[in-house]
Design an enzyme around this catalytic site. Structure first.
Site, PDB file in Angstrom:
ATOM      1  N   TYR A  64       0.859  -1.187   0.000  1.00  0.00           N
ATOM      2  CA  TYR A  64       0.000   0.000   0.000  1.00  0.00           C
ATOM      3  C   TYR A  64       0.895   1.237   0.000  1.00  0.00           C
ATOM      4  CZ  TYR A  64      -3.645  -3.321   1.480  1.00  0.00           C
ATOM      5  OH  TYR A  64      -4.504  -4.382   1.580  1.00  0.00           O
ATOM      6  N   SER A 210     -13.246  -5.534   1.773  1.00  0.00           N
ATOM      7  CA  SER A 210     -14.248  -4.945   0.863  1.00  0.00           C
ATOM      8  C   SER A 210     -15.653  -5.450   1.162  1.00  0.00           C
ATOM      9  CB  SER A 210     -13.884  -5.223  -0.600  1.00  0.00           C
ATOM     10  OG  SER A 210     -12.691  -4.575  -0.947  1.00  0.00           O
ATOM     11  N   GLY A 213     -18.400  -3.840  -0.870  1.00  0.00           N
ATOM     12  CA  GLY A 213     -18.287  -3.852  -2.330  1.00  0.00           C
ATOM     13  C   GLY A 213     -17.499  -2.688  -2.873  1.00  0.00           C
ATOM     14  N   GLY A 215     -17.277   0.185  -1.760  1.00  0.00           N
ATOM     15  CA  GLY A 215     -18.050   1.422  -1.656  1.00  0.00           C
ATOM     16  C   GLY A 215     -19.346   1.409  -2.424  1.00  0.00           C
ATOM     17  N   GLY A 220     -23.888   3.207  -4.170  1.00  0.00           N
ATOM     18  CA  GLY A 220     -24.535   2.844  -5.422  1.00  0.00           C
ATOM     19  C   GLY A 220     -23.760   3.360  -6.619  1.00  0.00           C
TER      20      GLY A 220
END
Length: 345
Positions: A64, A210, A213, A215, A220
């Protein structure tokens, strides 16, 4: 009227004695991949806020940045914070002039660990994961070196990330694996076929990254419009226009159910992961204290078996697009050569 603070329960992760909160904090997005690095003082304040709230499992990796996220955590751990946290980092993905290489050979394992210890400013890493599996090196060789690091007191517990069921079994036979980290959410459920049952059979903890998903289950399809050009999610298959329109229907259903339940869609999606069992610890990432607080509040969302079934019906067969590009190594191709084939250099 403000809601009462949620107490974060503790859980046993794996069978070797590691105790963590039922919710961890993924730190990747503070430094890399999700747009430009965020202001260091703000991220240190967020980490301290999380630890004070009882979210003491901090997840990072040497890749990272690379390296900058570990350095950030090293700064955040000063002043007595280290003793309060369970620190998890990873090795195995090497970036060299933009070239991505997966390494699991003993010399690299040891060098990577020494580098992480130095950047984090610690004497011992609580949970050390192999981030991706080197398909050129028998898993027994990689874990054998990790076992030596345990014996030397440089790491306490061993983990794998994105490993196949057979790789997990072979690794666990060399030294007990404490946790396997995997992408698991309402719209990434392929690990349920073999990997989750294998972990449970062997008493290995499950760490879900995650869980929102990336975010999408929070915002959405509008999420895509907010991403910077440096955000790697822009290139993921599920976020492409041809898939996004169909995936938006999943979010609409999740959002409608969240309204009925009196919570946000992200809290509903996170609650679904929490309800998978007492051996599961999701590690949603965030860069905002407000979003962190919302994630903690998901612990108070209660779902019935009927709620769970309804949620699963939304996404079970309708997700469009793979979660990664084909060239990114995942558990699907993490088989390693037999131990008998290894010739030490």
């Amino acid at each position: 009227m403000a809601a009462a603070p949620v107490t974060v329960p503790r859980m046993k992760l794996g069978s070797q004695g590691l105790e963590v909160p039922a919710l961890g904090l993924g730190c990747m997005g503070m430094s890399a991949y999700y747009g430009p690095p965020k202001p260091e003082p703000d991220m240190i304040a967020l980490i301290h806020h999380a630890v004070a709230a009882g979210v003491t499992l901090l997840d990072t990796s040497d890749v990272y940045g690379p390296h900058t996220n570990e350095i950030l955590l090293g700064k955040a751990l000063q002043g007595g914070v280290r003793e309060k946290v369970q620190l998890a980092t990873k090795f195995g993905i090497r970036l060299d002039d933009g070239t991505r290489e997966i390494r699991g050979d003993p010399a690299y394992v040891r060098a990577a660990c020494e580098g992480s210890l130095k950047r984090l400013g610690v004497d011992c890493i609580d949970l050390y994961y192999q981030h991706r599996i080197d398909t050129r090196v028998p898993i027994e060789i990689t874990v054998g070196e990790l076992k030596k690091l345990v014996e030397e007191g440089k790491i306490k517990y061993i983990g794998l990330s994105e490993a196949s069921a057979s790789t997990i079994r072979r690794a666990h036979a060399v030294h007990p694996i404490t946790a396997v980290q995997m992408e698991w959410s309402l719209w990434s459920r392929d690990v349920e076929a073999e990997i989750i049952p294998t972990c449970r059979e062997l008493g290995i903890g499950i760490v879900a990254y995650s869980p929102l998903g990336r975010g999408f289950l929070s915002s959405g399809p509008n999420l895509v419009n907010t991403l910077s050009d440096q955000d790697f999610r822009k290139d993921l298959p599920r976020f492409q226009p041809e898939n996004l329109e169909k995936n938006a229907l999943i979010f609409e259903k999740v959002n409608a159910m969240a309204v009925r339940k009196g919570c946000t869609p992200s809290q509903l999606a996170l609650a679904w992961v929490h309800h998978q069992g007492p051996d599961v610890c999701p590690i949603p990432g965030t860069t905002k204290i407000e979003n962190f607080n919302n994630n903690v509040a998901a612990l108070s969302v209660k779902l019935t078996p009927e709620d769970m079934a309804e949620l699963e019906s939304y996404a079970s067969a309708d997700v469009q697009g793979d979660r990664y590009h084909d060239f990114l190594n995942t558990w699907k191709d993490s088989e390693t050569p037999p131990l008998s084939s290894w010739k030490a250099e």
